[in-house]
Design a protein around this motif. Sequence first.
Motif, PDB file in Angstrom:
ATOM      1  N   THR A 103       0.837  -1.200   0.000  1.00  0.00           N
ATOM      2  CA  THR A 103       0.000   0.000   0.000  1.00  0.00           C
ATOM      3  C   THR A 103       0.882   1.265   0.000  1.00  0.00           C
ATOM      4  O   THR A 103       0.576   2.226  -0.700  1.00  0.00           O
ATOM      5  N   GLU A 104       1.969   1.233   0.766  1.00  0.00           N
ATOM      6  CA  GLU A 104       2.859   2.407   0.823  1.00  0.00           C
ATOM      7  C   GLU A 104       3.506   2.655  -0.533  1.00  0.00           C
ATOM      8  O   GLU A 104       3.627   3.792  -0.992  1.00  0.00           O
ATOM      9  N   ARG A 105       3.910   1.566  -1.170  1.00  0.00           N
ATOM     10  CA  ARG A 105       4.556   1.701  -2.481  1.00  0.00           C
ATOM     11  C   ARG A 105       3.573   2.263  -3.512  1.00  0.00           C
ATOM     12  O   ARG A 105       3.919   3.102  -4.348  1.00  0.00           O
ATOM     13  N   ILE A 106       2.325   1.843  -3.400  1.00  0.00           N
ATOM     14  CA  ILE A 106       1.289   2.331  -4.326  1.00  0.00           C
ATOM     15  C   ILE A 106       1.087   3.837  -4.121  1.00  0.00           C
ATOM     16  O   ILE A 106       1.022   4.614  -5.078  1.00  0.00           O
ATOM     17  N   LEU A 107       1.013   4.231  -2.848  1.00  0.00           N
ATOM     18  CA  LEU A 107       0.833   5.669  -2.549  1.00  0.00           C
ATOM     19  C   LEU A 107       2.005   6.492  -3.081  1.00  0.00           C
ATOM     20  O   LEU A 107       1.819   7.502  -3.756  1.00  0.00           O
ATOM     21  N   LYS A 108       3.228   6.005  -2.778  1.00  0.00           N
ATOM     22  CA  LYS A 108       4.438   6.749  -3.178  1.00  0.00           C
ATOM     23  C   LYS A 108       4.539   6.883  -4.690  1.00  0.00           C
ATOM     24  O   LYS A 108       5.111   7.832  -5.208  1.00  0.00           O
ATOM     25  N   SER A 109       4.002   5.885  -5.419  1.00  0.00           N
ATOM     26  CA  SER A 109       4.143   5.886  -6.881  1.00  0.00           C
ATOM     27  C   SER A 109       3.131   6.795  -7.564  1.00  0.00           C
ATOM     28  O   SER A 109       3.129   6.907  -8.790  1.00  0.00           O
ATOM     29  N   GLY A 110       2.199   7.348  -6.803  1.00  0.00           N
ATOM     30  CA  GLY A 110       1.218   8.256  -7.401  1.00  0.00           C
ATOM     31  C   GLY A 110       0.131   7.546  -8.191  1.00  0.00           C
ATOM     32  O   GLY A 110      -0.482   8.123  -9.093  1.00  0.00           O
ATOM     33  N   VAL A 111      -0.133   6.303  -7.819  1.00  0.00           N
ATOM     34  CA  VAL A 111      -1.189   5.519  -8.502  1.00  0.00           C
ATOM     35  C   VAL A 111      -2.546   6.181  -8.252  1.00  0.00           C
ATOM     36  O   VAL A 111      -2.816   6.674  -7.150  1.00  0.00           O
ATOM     37  N   ARG A 112      -3.408   6.171  -9.281  1.00  0.00           N
ATOM     38  CA  ARG A 112      -4.713   6.826  -9.181  1.00  0.00           C
ATOM     39  C   ARG A 112      -5.801   5.850  -8.753  1.00  0.00           C
ATOM     40  O   ARG A 112      -6.718   6.181  -8.012  1.00  0.00           O
ATOM     41  N   ARG A 113      -5.679   4.592  -9.269  1.00  0.00           N
ATOM     42  CA  ARG A 113      -6.773   3.631  -9.080  1.00  0.00           C
ATOM     43  C   ARG A 113      -6.193   2.238  -8.860  1.00  0.00           C
ATOM     44  O   ARG A 113      -5.169   1.878  -9.462  1.00  0.00           O
ATOM     45  N   VAL A 114      -6.871   1.451  -8.022  1.00  0.00           N
ATOM     46  CA  VAL A 114      -6.460   0.059  -7.786  1.00  0.00           C
ATOM     47  C   VAL A 114      -7.670  -0.843  -7.993  1.00  0.00           C
ATOM     48  O   VAL A 114      -8.747  -0.584  -7.449  1.00  0.00           O
ATOM     49  N   VAL A 115      -7.481  -1.883  -8.809  1.00  0.00           N
ATOM     50  CA  VAL A 115      -8.528  -2.894  -9.023  1.00  0.00           C
ATOM     51  C   VAL A 115      -7.957  -4.213  -8.507  1.00  0.00           C
ATOM     52  O   VAL A 115      -6.886  -4.629  -8.945  1.00  0.00           O
ATOM     53  N   TYR A 116      -8.645  -4.844  -7.558  1.00  0.00           N
ATOM     54  CA  TYR A 116      -8.126  -6.128  -7.046  1.00  0.00           C
ATOM     55  C   TYR A 116      -9.230  -7.188  -7.059  1.00  0.00           C
ATOM     56  O   TYR A 116     -10.417  -6.872  -6.983  1.00  0.00           O
ATOM     57  N   ALA A 117      -8.801  -8.481  -7.130  1.00  0.00           N
ATOM     58  CA  ALA A 117      -9.789  -9.554  -7.302  1.00  0.00           C
ATOM     59  C   ALA A 117     -10.195 -10.230  -5.993  1.00  0.00           C
ATOM     60  O   ALA A 117     -11.378 -10.391  -5.731  1.00  0.00           O
ATOM     61  N   THR A 118      -9.223 -10.678  -5.199  1.00  0.00           N
ATOM     62  CA  THR A 118      -9.580 -11.441  -3.980  1.00  0.00           C
ATOM     63  C   THR A 118      -9.288 -10.593  -2.758  1.00  0.00           C
ATOM     64  O   THR A 118      -8.211  -9.989  -2.654  1.00  0.00           O
TER      65      THR A 118
END
Length: 348
Positions: A103-118
């Motif tokens: 989650t921290e890496r996603i925030l730091k990378s400036g990701v806009r959207r996350v789609v997850y399956a399980t």
Amino acid sequence: MTNQHQPAAPPHCGAAVVSEARALEWAVRLGAKSWVSARPNPPVGCVVLTRSGKCVGYGRHTSPGEPHAEVVALQMAGSQSKDSTVVVTLEPCNHHGRTPPCTERILKSGVRRVVYATKDPNPAAEGGSDFLKHHGIDVEHVPHRLADRLNAPHVTWSMKSRPHVIAKWAQSPEGNMCPPPTHGQWISSVRSRMEVHRIRGRVDAVLTGMGSVIADDCLLSPRNHKRRQTPLIAVASRSRSLPPTARVLENPSVELITEGNPLDQLKALQRLGAHVVLLEAGPRLLHAYWKANLIDEAWIFVGPKPMPDGTGRSPVPSPEKRLRGHPKGFTMDLGPDRLYQIPIESKG
Ligand SMILES: NC(=O)c1ccc[n+]([C@@H]2O[C@H](COP(=O)([O-])OP(=O)(O)OC[C@H]3O[C@@H](n4cnc5c(N)ncnc54)[C@H](OP(=O)(O)O)[C@@H]3O)[C@@H](O)[C@H]2O)c1
């Protein structure tokens, strides 16, 4: 980062525009490559898409201690991670384990959207989706049958602290597991038996009962399919020793499991390093696991030949009926046989 984190690129990566649904299919395929090697971690696959739907990164978690799939994929995407969509087979983890939280890496990378399956039920890792939402990321849970199947051992492990159990057996159309003497040994076809060899080479242990060893003198090795690993072969018997001429002894690793209670047997296999167990027993041991609610998936091979004089009633005499209305179940033809793969909501 080594090449082992970069399996064959999803088709058109870096070029064509793809939908999130298509990207999720790719992520599942990437994760499937890690189904054995990632254990006891989940076999996660991930794809990164730009706002316009171009794939700019992909990756999978190869083995414990190695970077998680999201980190591999975001690293590949580099500066193109900004404003991107991360499509991943499992909810991003939210805890410091051997590696920092995704989650921290996603925030730091400036990701806009996350789609997850399980959804991750692991109490130590859960909450990733809420954490990301709280920090302004658009998060969507898109359930996917195959992603759930990939993650099933992780879910069992997280919720029940025991190995995941796939019970496999063959039965006649009437639901009998043991042929009469006039029938010949096999209920299912060569094609079905190939499929059994395939799964044997992907589990950590194959467990049978002494009754099957005595009656069939089975070998239980994954010999007729390319294997990813060689499983431990375990034989359950509370009082008997293995006959010195038993063919199972030809396997490199064989254990006699003397515990009588099925849960204790699984704990013994867990101590031997098994996270995924294939139960390939006759009706007695199979019913003991069924009654103890310790079966997570049933793989039922139904042969075409009637066997009204057969014995050994299957715990699922009518798989077609059981499959109906089960969204995660699956059935397919294997030569003349029909295979039913049905998740079982086990409690233990
Ligand atoms: N259709 C199929 O898929 C399939 C698969 C395998 C076998 N079979 C057939 O099944 C027949 C053999 O049946 P089976 O039921 O005797 O074989 P089994 O279930 O493989 O073995 C039974 C033995 O497991 C041991 N065991 C250990 N813990 C147990 C527990 N908690 N509950 C029950 N048993 C436990 C017992 O040996 P101890 O008394 O020594 O403890 C028991 O006699 C053969 O005809 C074989 O061909 C069919």
